[in-house]
Design an enzyme around this catalytic site. Structure first.
Site, PDB file in Angstrom:
ATOM      1  N   GLU A   1       0.869  -1.183   0.000  1.00  0.00           N
ATOM      2  CA  GLU A   1       0.000   0.000   0.000  1.00  0.00           C
ATOM      3  C   GLU A   1       0.900   1.225   0.000  1.00  0.00           C
ATOM      4  O   GLU A   1       1.112   1.854  -1.017  1.00  0.00           O
ATOM      5  CB  GLU A   1      -0.932  -0.025   1.213  1.00  0.00           C
ATOM      6  CG  GLU A   1      -1.895   1.155   1.238  1.00  0.00           C
ATOM      7  CD  GLU A   1      -2.816   1.138   2.451  1.00  0.00           C
ATOM      8  OE1 GLU A   1      -3.477   2.162   2.678  1.00  0.00           O
ATOM      9  OE2 GLU A   1      -2.859   0.127   3.180  1.00  0.00           O
TER      10      GLU A   1
ATOM     11  N   GLN B   1      13.386  -8.000  14.298  1.00  0.00           N
ATOM     12  CA  GLN B   1      13.239  -9.201  15.103  1.00  0.00           C
ATOM     13  C   GLN B   1      11.863  -9.852  14.946  1.00  0.00           C
ATOM     14  O   GLN B   1      10.972  -9.321  14.283  1.00  0.00           O
ATOM     15  CB  GLN B   1      13.542  -8.873  16.571  1.00  0.00           C
ATOM     16  CG  GLN B   1      14.969  -8.376  16.769  1.00  0.00           C
ATOM     17  CD  GLN B   1      15.288  -8.055  18.210  1.00  0.00           C
ATOM     18  OE1 GLN B   1      14.572  -8.441  19.125  1.00  0.00           O
ATOM     19  NE2 GLN B   1      16.380  -7.339  18.425  1.00  0.00           N
TER      20      GLN B   1
ATOM     21  N   HIS C   1       4.465  -1.698   7.731  1.00  0.00           N
ATOM     22  CA  HIS C   1       3.454  -1.449   6.704  1.00  0.00           C
ATOM     23  C   HIS C   1       3.324   0.052   6.541  1.00  0.00           C
ATOM     24  O   HIS C   1       3.912   0.820   7.312  1.00  0.00           O
ATOM     25  CB  HIS C   1       2.114  -2.081   7.102  1.00  0.00           C
ATOM     26  CG  HIS C   1       1.146  -2.199   5.969  1.00  0.00           C
ATOM     27  ND1 HIS C   1      -0.095  -1.594   5.965  1.00  0.00           N
ATOM     28  CD2 HIS C   1       1.257  -2.858   4.795  1.00  0.00           C
ATOM     29  CE1 HIS C   1      -0.716  -1.886   4.835  1.00  0.00           C
ATOM     30  NE2 HIS C   1       0.085  -2.657   4.104  1.00  0.00           N
TER      31      HIS C   1
ATOM     32  N   GLU D   1      -1.279   4.423   1.974  1.00  0.00           N
ATOM     33  CA  GLU D   1      -1.089   4.845   0.584  1.00  0.00           C
ATOM     34  C   GLU D   1      -0.623   6.301   0.527  1.00  0.00           C
ATOM     35  O   GLU D   1       0.257   6.662  -0.248  1.00  0.00           O
ATOM     36  CB  GLU D   1      -2.389   4.680  -0.201  1.00  0.00           C
ATOM     37  CG  GLU D   1      -2.289   5.164  -1.637  1.00  0.00           C
ATOM     38  CD  GLU D   1      -3.649   5.271  -2.304  1.00  0.00           C
ATOM     39  OE1 GLU D   1      -3.687   5.739  -3.465  1.00  0.00           O
ATOM     40  OE2 GLU D   1      -4.662   4.912  -1.673  1.00  0.00           O
TER      41      GLU D   1
ATOM     42  N   HIS E   1      11.177  -7.460  19.081  1.00  0.00           N
ATOM     43  CA  HIS E   1      10.054  -8.392  18.974  1.00  0.00           C
ATOM     44  C   HIS E   1       8.687  -7.704  19.047  1.00  0.00           C
ATOM     45  O   HIS E   1       8.393  -6.949  19.969  1.00  0.00           O
ATOM     46  CB  HIS E   1      10.134  -9.442  20.081  1.00  0.00           C
ATOM     47  CG  HIS E   1      11.473 -10.076  20.202  1.00  0.00           C
ATOM     48  ND1 HIS E   1      12.005 -10.907  19.243  1.00  0.00           N
ATOM     49  CD2 HIS E   1      12.428 -10.005  21.164  1.00  0.00           C
ATOM     50  CE1 HIS E   1      13.205 -11.317  19.618  1.00  0.00           C
ATOM     51  NE2 HIS E   1      13.487 -10.781  20.773  1.00  0.00           N
TER      52      HIS E   1
ATOM     53  N   HIS F   1       4.530   1.726  11.278  1.00  0.00           N
ATOM     54  CA  HIS F   1       3.503   1.943  10.252  1.00  0.00           C
ATOM     55  C   HIS F   1       3.695   3.302   9.621  1.00  0.00           C
ATOM     56  O   HIS F   1       3.630   4.336  10.278  1.00  0.00           O
ATOM     57  CB  HIS F   1       2.102   1.822  10.849  1.00  0.00           C
ATOM     58  CG  HIS F   1       1.071   1.449   9.815  1.00  0.00           C
ATOM     59  ND1 HIS F   1       0.676   2.312   8.822  1.00  0.00           N
ATOM     60  CD2 HIS F   1       0.381   0.300   9.617  1.00  0.00           C
ATOM     61  CE1 HIS F   1      -0.222   1.713   8.052  1.00  0.00           C
ATOM     62  NE2 HIS F   1      -0.412   0.482   8.509  1.00  0.00           N
TER      63      HIS F   1
ATOM     64  N   ASN G   1      22.906  -9.477  17.353  1.00  0.00           N
ATOM     65  CA  ASN G   1      22.188  -9.842  16.131  1.00  0.00           C
ATOM     66  C   ASN G   1      23.120  -9.990  14.934  1.00  0.00           C
ATOM     67  O   ASN G   1      22.828 -10.776  14.021  1.00  0.00           O
ATOM     68  CB  ASN G   1      21.080  -8.813  15.850  1.00  0.00           C
ATOM     69  CG  ASN G   1      19.840  -9.063  16.672  1.00  0.00           C
ATOM     70  OD1 ASN G   1      18.987  -9.861  16.300  1.00  0.00           O
ATOM     71  ND2 ASN G   1      19.743  -8.386  17.809  1.00  0.00           N
TER      72      ASN G   1
END
Length: 552
Positions: free
Chosen positions: A56, A69, A75, A78, A102, A107, A185
């Site tokens: 999107e 993680q 996300h 648009e 975690h 967003h 990591n």
């Protein structure tokens, strides 16, 4: 291990069918999903269960050395873009050397600067997080710009720019922690890539196989418990010895007569240098024989010279530990070994103090703290004029429990509280009331964190309250006396179960009276809700007190 990466689907707003660009040195687990125009830089690790969907909002950028993680979701909407460090527009930009831990949610439109840390289950939405920021667990960052180098405590809700601008700076220890996470990591990334390469993993397997064969012979020697018998030790004690030897602990033993038992003045038996179970049993039997009619206890010693699994195996009446099967420690349930170098058991601990108090004692001793006790009658309780009980010089949980019970016995009908003391900093790290005037021996209730307070809390209080209990007033006083900040959080009954507390921000008070008035005002404003008092250490950026002061 194949990377699961798919092109962006055709939609009314985009038919680019863009695919991810993943650097060859990155590790992306096959159980993660990468969709659309996502740039993943060098040395990035993407853990299992992540979802990075540029279907999107698009595109996404994840900078080099960053770790994404387990369970992270990235996300974007648009509409809305942020400007990346390369001056181009992105739906989501995550800079280099960042840690998205975690279950966090990023967003877009969202920008996370380089060297930043986003804690477990925290959310960043429609915001910019500057470089070098530390956002701890369960925080919400929405519609704001966090300046570089700022610290967001766990549970914080930052939805106005005024809140963002008031945040404190990241400390050196916070930066060291974030760098440590990056290092861990990077090691995992290299390890996963090696595991997928037979040329890399085969020599390690061969070496481990040879090591296993050698270690197995040693374990067999220790584990021949069925061949080890003892006339004076129970089977449980033999099993405990075997467990300690198998875990690599050294064995120690001590004895004490009945008169000195109450003061905890234990004396060491002859050092045990056993390498096999049989040798350990023989050495322990010598200690029992040399000190018949006394208490004898067994314990293990770890590499840090801390005690584990401290157990009395002989009492003055000659009784040894029952011959039930010994179980290796697996949890702290029912007062068992706490794993911190100290131990207690309900069998030799207290039948009067709750398990929570005994556990606090064990944790304090394991942390190297000293224990103190104080008492006060009802009249002096309001003024905070506490008196010390007899000093406790004990070093084991059982001895401290005995001393604590003695203080309770000597001051029936009064308040009694447990004190944890940092001997190096010469300050208190815990104050919790364990007896009230009605004789109730009670755990510390909803107080879950160590509460530091300076000795000035014993001075006379001038602030009173008609709405707050004397205990809450005392807690406010102690927090302020320790140089800490006060905050209030509230939540309705529906959100209480999910722990979705809302903060009213820090209380700016110059005196106890002002702080108490502010707390009372908050209680009135949120009548019918849960309200809790928070004490915050402004230097260490951590909570030192959480206690519910109002229920619906």
């Amino acid at each position: 291990m194949a990377v699961r990466s798919t092109a962006a689907p055709p939609t009314p707003w985009s038919r680019s069918l863009a695919e991810a660009e993943i650097h060859e040195t990155a590790f992306v687990h096959s159980f993660s999903n990468i969709i659309g125009d996502v740039h993943i830089g060098a040395n990035v690790i993407v853990a299992p269960g992540t979802s990075i969907r540029a279907d999107e909002g698009t595109p996404f950028y994840i900078g080099e050395n960053t770790n994404i993680q387990d369970g992270v979701v990235i996300h974007g909407l648009e509409q809305g873009r942020v400007i990346g460090d390369d001056s181009n527009e992105y739906s989501v930009w995550v800079g280099k050397n960042a840690s998205i831990t975690h279950m966090a949610l990023i967003h877009g439109p969202a920008y996370v600067g380089e060297n930043s840390f986003i804690g477990f289950r925290s959310t960043v939405f429609n915001s910019r997080v500057g470089a070098g920021c530390i956002i701890m667990m369960h925080a919400l960052i929405q519609d704001v710009e966090i300046p570089p180098g700022k610290y967001v405590p766990s549970g914080a809700i930052i939805t106005t720019q005024q809140q963002a601008d008031r945040l404190s700076d990241v400390q050196d220890q916070d930066q060291e922690f974030a760098h440590h996470v990056i290092g861990i990591n990077q090691a995992l990334r290299a390890g996963y890539l090696c595991a997928a390469d037979n040329k890399c993993i085969a020599p390690i397997r061969d070496k481990n196989a040879k090591s296993y064969t050698s270690n197995k012979l040693n374990v067999i020697e220790i584990g021949r418990s069925s061949e080890v018998a003892s006339n004076s030790l129970g089977a449980e004690t033999i099993d405990q010895l075997r467990y300690l030897l198998e875990q690599g602990y050294k064995i120690g033993s001590e004895h004490v007569d009945q008169r000195r038992f109450r003061t905890g003045s234990w004396t060491s038996c002859k050092p045990i240098e056993a390498r096999t179970l049989g040798e350990a049993v023989a050495a322990l039997e010598v200690c029992l024989a040399d000190h018949s009619g006394e208490y004898v206890r067994l314990f293990g010693i770890d590499a840090g010279r801390r005690r584990v699994l401290e157990t009395i195996i002989q009492r003055p009446d000659g009784a040894v530990q029952a011959s039930t099967s010994f179980k290796a420690p697996a949890s702290q349930k029912n007062g068992s070994y706490n794993g911190n170098g100290s131990s207690y058991s309900n069998g030799s601990g207290s039948g009067r103090l709750p398990a929570e108090t005994v556990q606090q004692i064990s944790q304090l001793l394991a942390g190297g703290y000293k224990i103190g006790t104080e008492h006060v009658d009802e009249r002096r309780f309001r003024t905070g004029s506490w008196n010390s009980c007899k000093p406790i010089e004990a070093t084991s949980a059982n001895e401290v429990v005995s001393a604590l019970e003695e203080c309770i016995d000597n001051h029936q009908g009064e308040y009694v509280r447990l004190i944890g003391i940092d001997p190096k900093a010469k300050r208190r790290v815990l104050e919790t009331i364990i007896q009230r005037p009605n004789g109730q021996v009670a755990p510390s209730g909803s107080q879950r964190s160590m509460v530091s307070a300076s000795s000035s809390s014993t001075g006379t209080a001038t602030a009173t309250s008609t709405r707050l209990s004397s205990e809450v007033v005392d807690q406010v006083r102690q927090v302020l006396a320790g140089g800490y900040k006060i905050s209030i959080e509230h939540v309705d009954q529906r959100r209480f179960r999910t722990g979705s507390w809302n903060s009213t921000g820090l209380i700016s008070a110059n005196s106890e009276r002002e702080a108490i008035a502010a707390v009372e005002s908050t209680l009135a404003e949120y009548a019918g809700e849960y309200v809790r008092l928070i004490g915050i250490d402004p230097k260490a950026k951590r909570r030192v007190l959480e206690t519910i002061i109002q229920r619906p």
